[in-house]
Motif scaffolding. Sequence first.
Motif, PDB file in Angstrom:
ATOM      1  N   ASP A 129      -4.945   1.561   8.142  1.00  0.00           N
ATOM      2  CA  ASP A 129      -5.718   0.405   7.681  1.00  0.00           C
ATOM      3  C   ASP A 129      -4.840  -0.754   7.217  1.00  0.00           C
ATOM      4  OD1 ASP A 129      -8.041   1.810   8.147  1.00  0.00           O
ATOM      5  OD2 ASP A 129      -8.176   2.565   6.086  1.00  0.00           O
ATOM      6  N   TYR A 130      -3.585  -0.483   6.893  1.00  0.00           N
ATOM      7  CA  TYR A 130      -2.782  -1.502   6.228  1.00  0.00           C
ATOM      8  C   TYR A 130      -1.539  -1.909   7.003  1.00  0.00           C
ATOM      9  CZ  TYR A 130      -5.622   0.339   2.415  1.00  0.00           C
ATOM     10  OH  TYR A 130      -6.675   0.759   1.638  1.00  0.00           O
ATOM     11  N   GLU A 177       0.849  -1.179   0.000  1.00  0.00           N
ATOM     12  CA  GLU A 177       0.000   0.000   0.000  1.00  0.00           C
ATOM     13  C   GLU A 177       0.894   1.242   0.000  1.00  0.00           C
ATOM     14  OE1 GLU A 177      -3.145   0.022  -0.404  1.00  0.00           O
ATOM     15  OE2 GLU A 177      -3.375  -2.149  -0.321  1.00  0.00           O
ATOM     16  N   PRO A 187       0.720   3.386   3.835  1.00  0.00           N
ATOM     17  CA  PRO A 187       0.277   2.360   4.777  1.00  0.00           C
ATOM     18  C   PRO A 187      -0.241   2.876   6.110  1.00  0.00           C
ATOM     19  CG  PRO A 187       2.663   2.432   4.681  1.00  0.00           C
ATOM     20  CD  PRO A 187       2.170   3.334   3.617  1.00  0.00           C
TER      21      PRO A 187
END
Length: 404
Positions: free
Chosen positions: A184-185, A159, A162
């Motif tokens: 989220d990542y 991502e 990230p």
Amino acid sequence: MKYAVVLCDGMADRPVPELNNMTPMQAANKPNMDYLASKGEVGLVKTVGAGLKPGSDVANLSVLGYDPAIYYSGRSPLEAASIGIDLKPDDVTLRCNLVTLSDEPNYEDKTMVDYCAGDISTPEAEELIKYIDEKLGSDKFKFYAGVSYRHCLVWAKGEPHPGVLTPPHDISDRKITDYIPKGDYIAELYDMMKKSYDLLMEHPVNKKRIAEGKRPANSIWLWGEGTKPKLDSFKGKFGKSASMISAVDLLKGIGKCAEMNVCQVEGATAYIDTNFDGKVQAAIDELKKGQDFVYIHIEAPDECGHRAEIQNKKLAIEIIDEKILTPLIAYLKDCGDDYSVMILPDHPTPICLKTHTSDPVPFLIYRSNDEKNSGVSTFCEETAEKTGLYIEPGCTLMNRFLAE
């Protein structure tokens, strides 16, 4: 015309009580810098624009004439370029520090004791990073060893943003509770950070370091995410053949991406014990070979600022003046060509904060064919501000320097 930039990383500061309320620049004995300032042009430059983090990545790109708003894609991809990692367009890279955390049972309760793990040696660090890659690496995540505590993680098809990742040198002596990666990542990233603590504490390298009274490199710390950079060549942009001299992968990576000749200097440590003589000799050798431009990056003042080493930061400035500028100026005088020298930090690293700020920094430009009475007797933050000369954006300074 020959051109030399002496980039004193993190040299600018704020008044320090232990130095009679002077900055390290004011307190340092630096006759070369002061003379060049008295016969040149002195002012302030805004190397870190609004909304950008005051890192050496953004600031050095700016000093080199690359607008970070256009060219910056993250710190770690530049370091990856120096290490020699062949990045794919959809790879995400992260800086992977080896750090020393305190020993509380819960990871999130630990304190950032040392962002550089006691200046761990490159051979020790390489062994630890290889071990971490064996235990935590995968087709998705690959760890690469760099220099000392500075390493790289490549996240295949990762991502590009990230989450919130904090540089470890920004949180020295603080509990990491509020600085744990968020987003989220980043669950997998944080999981690797936690697992690394147990793995590294039991490694023979760290057991030996502890027995020797040294700090263990007991955790990885991930930050500085980015994607593959695209820089125009320095020669194509400015018409000057150029060389980069630095001990750190970040600057070497910028140099490689800008198609500069990147010099390797044995004994260059990025600290006050670096091979100053070797660095200036590398610059002189490049000029002798016909290069038009050399960029001598010296990390020592920044490292001393991060560690709140007051006397060492002052000493670093004095050593730069003596061991870099004395032979460099002597060579330039003798070579027979007109020459220009620019000296500046990339950003301040105030001792009272132990991290970077985005305040404007002092610069001086000296031209051998255009000496003038600048009215400045010493080169420092205060005198630079008093001249009234202010350059913004910082990426325009290189055009000013290279103008003949």
